[in-house]
Write a protein that holds these residues in place. Structure first.
Motif, PDB file in Angstrom:
ATOM      1  N   GLU A 100       0.491  -0.773   0.083  1.00  8.27           N
ATOM      2  CA  GLU A 100      -0.096  -0.096   0.066  1.00  8.27           C
ATOM      3  C   GLU A 100       1.016   1.457   0.149  1.00  8.27           C
ATOM      4  N   ARG A 101       2.079   1.195   1.068  1.00 11.47           N
ATOM      5  CA  ARG A 101       2.881   2.336   0.775  1.00 11.47           C
ATOM      6  C   ARG A 101       3.441   2.764  -0.568  1.00 11.47           C
ATOM      7  N   GLY A 102       3.682   1.616  -0.868  1.00 13.36           N
ATOM      8  CA  GLY A 102       4.180   1.009  -2.598  1.00 13.36           C
ATOM      9  C   GLY A 102       3.753   1.963  -3.673  1.00 13.36           C
ATOM     10  N   TRP A 103       2.410   1.649  -3.562  1.00 12.14           N
ATOM     11  CA  TRP A 103       1.291   2.142  -3.715  1.00 12.14           C
ATOM     12  C   TRP A 103       0.820   4.049  -4.037  1.00 12.14           C
ATOM     13  N   GLN A 104       1.314   4.167  -2.815  1.00 12.10           N
ATOM     14  CA  GLN A 104       1.129   5.932  -2.656  1.00 12.10           C
ATOM     15  C   GLN A 104       2.593   6.613  -2.365  1.00 12.10           C
ATOM     16  N   ASP A 105       3.693   5.644  -2.634  1.00 15.54           N
ATOM     17  CA  ASP A 105       4.657   6.307  -3.207  1.00 15.54           C
ATOM     18  C   ASP A 105       4.877   6.238  -4.667  1.00 15.54           C
ATOM     19  N   ALA A 106       4.890   5.250  -5.537  1.00 17.35           N
ATOM     20  CA  ALA A 106       4.153   5.557  -7.293  1.00 17.35           C
ATOM     21  C   ALA A 106       3.277   6.983  -7.624  1.00 17.35           C
ATOM     22  N   ALA A 107       2.235   7.293  -6.794  1.00 17.48           N
ATOM     23  CA  ALA A 107       1.126   7.705  -7.409  1.00 17.48           C
ATOM     24  C   ALA A 107       1.881   9.220  -7.310  1.00 17.48           C
ATOM     25  N   LEU A 108       3.435   9.309  -6.475  1.00 20.68           N
ATOM     26  CA  LEU A 108       3.799  10.519  -5.824  1.00 20.68           C
ATOM     27  C   LEU A 108       4.993  11.546  -7.286  1.00 20.68           C
ATOM     28  N   THR A 109       4.880  10.112  -7.783  1.00 26.93           N
ATOM     29  CA  THR A 109       6.252  10.431  -9.073  1.00 26.93           C
ATOM     30  C   THR A 109       4.834  10.758 -10.314  1.00 26.93           C
ATOM     31  N   LEU A 110       3.841  10.743 -10.250  1.00 26.83           N
ATOM     32  CA  LEU A 110       3.155  11.800 -11.333  1.00 26.83           C
ATOM     33  C   LEU A 110       2.644  12.674 -11.525  1.00 26.83           C
ATOM     34  N   PRO A 111       3.652  13.363 -12.406  1.00 27.33           N
ATOM     35  CA  PRO A 111       2.419  14.785 -12.135  1.00 27.33           C
ATOM     36  C   PRO A 111       1.362  15.422 -12.281  1.00 27.33           C
ATOM     37  N   ASP A 112       1.337  15.937 -10.845  1.00 35.93           N
ATOM     38  CA  ASP A 112       0.446  16.792  -9.969  1.00 35.93           C
ATOM     39  C   ASP A 112      -1.481  16.531 -11.522  1.00 35.93           C
ATOM     40  N   ARG A 113      -0.565  17.261 -12.414  1.00 36.17           N
ATOM     41  CA  ARG A 113      -1.547  17.819 -12.999  1.00 36.17           C
ATOM     42  C   ARG A 113      -2.192  16.690 -13.755  1.00 36.17           C
ATOM     43  N   HIS A 114      -2.146  15.523 -13.310  1.00 34.45           N
ATOM     44  CA  HIS A 114      -1.991  14.283 -14.101  1.00 34.45           C
ATOM     45  C   HIS A 114      -3.645  13.237 -13.209  1.00 34.45           C
ATOM     46  N   ASP A 115      -4.092  13.589 -13.407  1.00 36.56           N
ATOM     47  CA  ASP A 115      -5.016  13.129 -12.004  1.00 36.56           C
ATOM     48  C   ASP A 115      -5.587  11.324 -13.023  1.00 36.56           C
TER      49      ASP A 115
END
Length: 236
Positions: A15-30
């Motif tokens: 679960e923490r890995g998915w949270q980290d992965a989401a942070l590597t995406l640009p903020d504008r790409h919801d």
């Protein structure tokens, strides 16, 4: 000890890995974040990609590839996750695991390829669109799709045997993919077929962190060196 994080390996995240992965995406790409949430909800794996030059040693570069859209466009989401938040790492799928997910026109030929690979004792696995369709149940394959194979020979004889099988079965199946040498550097098997007749010919080598040109002769020497070191020694 060899790293489990080889190109095309399958990686399941905590679960923490998915949270980290989401942070590597640009903020504008919801919408991209929605794709990741769907991947997490279905417990689908990510795939190891080439390491970024600035990726720290305690992290791994991954990717999520979505099915092609109506126009055939393929969205790939590059991710980076700390290794401590990886739940599981596995090799790419065996041929046997993907046979139930191919069209009827491919099934018998792919089963025969699997039988021939097993008879020769070769290491051949599947990555790319067919593997992702088998893993997720989504529609990745199109009429123009290839079957991407990873062939890992452990000797020059295995290399010869495997290339012969790939060329033989490519007459009935749209085979593509890579030969992976003992240091995990990979070469397109079709490029190898074109170049392997002379030791000074060069092929494009895909490594974990970069790409490079290397002589055919040097790659064969590497393979033979590995084979010699794998042979059991006689007790004194």
């Amino acid at each position: 000890m060899s790293s489990p994080y080889k190109r095309h390996s399958l990686v399941w995240l905590s679960e923490r890995g998915w949270q980290d992965a989401a942070l590597t995406l640009p903020d504008r790409h919801d919408q991209h974040r929605q794709h990741l949430r769907r991947w997490q909800a279905n417990d689908w794996p990510t795939v190891v990609r080439r390491q970024d030059a600035d990726c720290p040693a305690d992290a791994v570069c991954l990717g999520v590839a979505l099915p092609p859209d109506a126009e055939g466009n393929k969205l790939r989401l590059p991710l980076r996750v700390a290794k401590e938040h990886v739940h599981l790492v596995q090799d790419p799928l065996a041929i046997l695991n993907v046979i139930p997910h191919v069209t009827a026109s491919w099934r018998d030929a792919l089963q025969q390829l699997n039988n021939d690979v097993a008879t020769k004792g070769l290491s051949v696995s599947v990555y790319g669109s067919l593997a992702l369709q088998a893993l997720t149940g989504q529609g990745y394959l199109r009429a123009s799709s290839d079957i991407d194979l990873l062939f890992r020979p452990l000797s020059e004889q295995e290399l010869t045997d495997g290339i012969h099988l790939l060329q033989l079965h490519a007459q009935a199946l749209p085979l593509d993919g890579e030969i992976v040498f003992p240091d995990n550097a990979a070469v397109s098997w079709k490029e190898w077929v074109q170049a392997c007749h002379h030791p000074d010919n060069r092929v494009l080598l895909k490594r974990s962190g970069d790409v490079a040109l290397m002589r055919v002769g040097d790659l064969l020497a590497m393979l033979n060196h590995h084979e010699e070191h794998q042979r059991p020694t006689c007790p004194v």
